[in-house]
Design a protein around this motif. Structure first.
Motif, PDB file in Angstrom:
ATOM      1  N   CYS A 194      -7.280   0.750   4.085  1.00 48.24           N
ATOM      2  CA  CYS A 194      -7.226   2.275   4.508  1.00 48.24           C
ATOM      3  C   CYS A 194      -7.533   3.598   3.410  1.00 48.24           C
ATOM      4  CB  CYS A 194      -5.997   2.497   4.945  1.00 48.24           C
ATOM      5  SG  CYS A 194      -4.716   2.817   3.063  1.00 48.24           S
ATOM      6  N   CYS A 202      -0.192   3.414   3.852  1.00 41.52           N
ATOM      7  CA  CYS A 202       0.028   2.734   4.706  1.00 41.52           C
ATOM      8  C   CYS A 202       1.557   2.186   5.422  1.00 41.52           C
ATOM      9  CB  CYS A 202      -0.737   2.411   6.022  1.00 41.52           C
ATOM     10  SG  CYS A 202      -1.841   0.454   4.879  1.00 41.52           S
ATOM     11  N   CYS A 259       0.813  -1.322   0.025  1.00 46.82           N
ATOM     12  CA  CYS A 259      -0.050   0.680   0.057  1.00 46.82           C
ATOM     13  C   CYS A 259       1.149   1.072  -0.451  1.00 46.82           C
ATOM     14  CB  CYS A 259      -0.998  -0.042   0.982  1.00 46.82           C
ATOM     15  SG  CYS A 259      -1.481   1.668   1.443  1.00 46.82           S
ATOM     16  N   CYS A 265      -6.538  -0.395  -0.966  1.00 48.90           N
ATOM     17  CA  CYS A 265      -5.794  -0.870   0.507  1.00 48.90           C
ATOM     18  C   CYS A 265      -6.887  -1.091   0.954  1.00 48.90           C
ATOM     19  CB  CYS A 265      -5.468   0.088   0.834  1.00 48.90           C
ATOM     20  SG  CYS A 265      -4.146  -0.688   2.780  1.00 48.90           S
TER      21      CYS A 265
HETATM   22 ZN    ZN Z   1      -3.108   1.349   2.933  1.00 47.25          ZN
END
Ligand code: ZN
Ligand code: BJW
Length: 252
Positions: free
Chosen positions: A155, A136, A133, A153
């Protein structure tokens, strides 16, 4: 190489291995060719008209991430149906014989060595099966199922393949261990690589030169390569045939 020359070379290589305490192997795309996975420099280094450097570089990804994911989608789908070949299995037999004193350093990202049963594998160029990712930094094992051409991802960040692209550094710990194993081995088997990509190819001089006497280098390839001048013996033929013969000669 005539059949007689190959036979003599296999005997010589087996003699080197018989007295080796530690063995390291460096593999490249050629070891998976007989599993149906194309090598990089076979088709002029092109994929659907694009230079490999353009789809396997950070610049290429920032320019056109969808194109890069299409490239990797195709590669992942191809590997999903591929099976390890007798060359991969012969390397498992060598690991069974040398145990902890055996290390397989691979430039391949297909995971076929692990599918075959190899355990001491150092993947220095990453893996097709993992994503990274960009937001993150999480690395995830996503297997080989379809991910689409703009995967995200959890996130919300953009994902990229967890692969070492041109111009990027190799994973530091894994690369350090690969250099140590190369410098400590008594025999380095160099299988199915053109040995043009660095720093991977530098494992060959590292194996030969770090200690005195240096490691014996055995090259297994269809043809002579950049590594050939440093090889003590060359076994020129398909690794899926040559490696099982070498293992048999060893009585492993
Ligand atoms: Zn991520
Ligand atoms: C058979 C067979 C059968 C067929 N049986 N055999 C000039 C000098 C030195 C270095 C450089 C330079 N200019 C640029 C560089 C750097 C660059 C590099 O080496 N480029 C060269 C091409 C010149 N290297 C890098 O960029 C590396 N990073 C780096 O240097 O970072 C510096 C840095 C330091 C610190 C911080 C930041 C940066 C990274 C290299 C990453 C390579 N990644 C790739 C692409 C991944 C994409 C992907 O997989 O999706 O990895 S390149 C591609 O080549 C792939 C492979 O792992 C790698 C090696 O190829 P391989 O495996 O040898 O395949 P082929 O196709 O070349 O050969 C196949 C062989 O099999 C042939 O010999 C056949 O004969 C044989 N064969 N059938 C046995 N049945």
């Amino acid at each position: 190489m005539t059949p007689e020359e190959l036979d003599a070379a296999i005997s010589k290589a087996a003699d080197y291995l018989k007295v080796a305490r530690r063995v390291a192997v460096l593999t490249g795309a050629g070891v998976s060719a007989e599993s149906g996975i194309p090598t990089f420099r076979a088709s002029d280094g092109l994929w659907e008209g694009h230079r490999i450097e353009d789809v396997a570089s950070p610049d290429g990804f920032y320019r056109d991430p969808k194109l890069v994911w299409q490239f990797y989608g195709g590669r992942r789908a191809n590997v999903a149906t591929a099976k390890p070949n007798p060359g991969h299995l012969a390397l498992v037999a060598l690991e069974d014989r040398w145990g902890e004193d055996f290390t397989l350093v691979t430039q391949n990202v297909d995971g076929l060595h692990q599918d075959a049963g190899s355990r001491r594998v150092l993947e220095i160029h990453g893996s097709l099966r993992r994503t990274l990712c960009l937001k993150c930094d999480e690395v995830q094992d996503r297997g080989l199922g379809p991910l689409g051409d703009a995967p995200e991802c959890h996130c919300g960040g953009r994902l990229r393949p967890d692969i070492v692209w041109f111009g990027e550094g190799l994973p530091v710990d894994i690369w350090e261990e690969a250099q140590i194993k190369a410098s400590e081995c008594d025999v380095l088997l160099v299988v199915g690589t053109s040995a043009v990509v660095h720093p991977a190819a530098s494992l060959i001089p590292i194996a030969r030169q770090t200690r005195t006497p240096g490691a014996k280098v055995i090259e297994v390839n269809m043809t002579r390569t950049e590594a050939s001048a440093l090889a003590d013996v060359g076994l020129y033929g398909p690794s899926g045939q040559v490696l099982p013969r070498l293992v048999k000669r060893l009585g492993a």
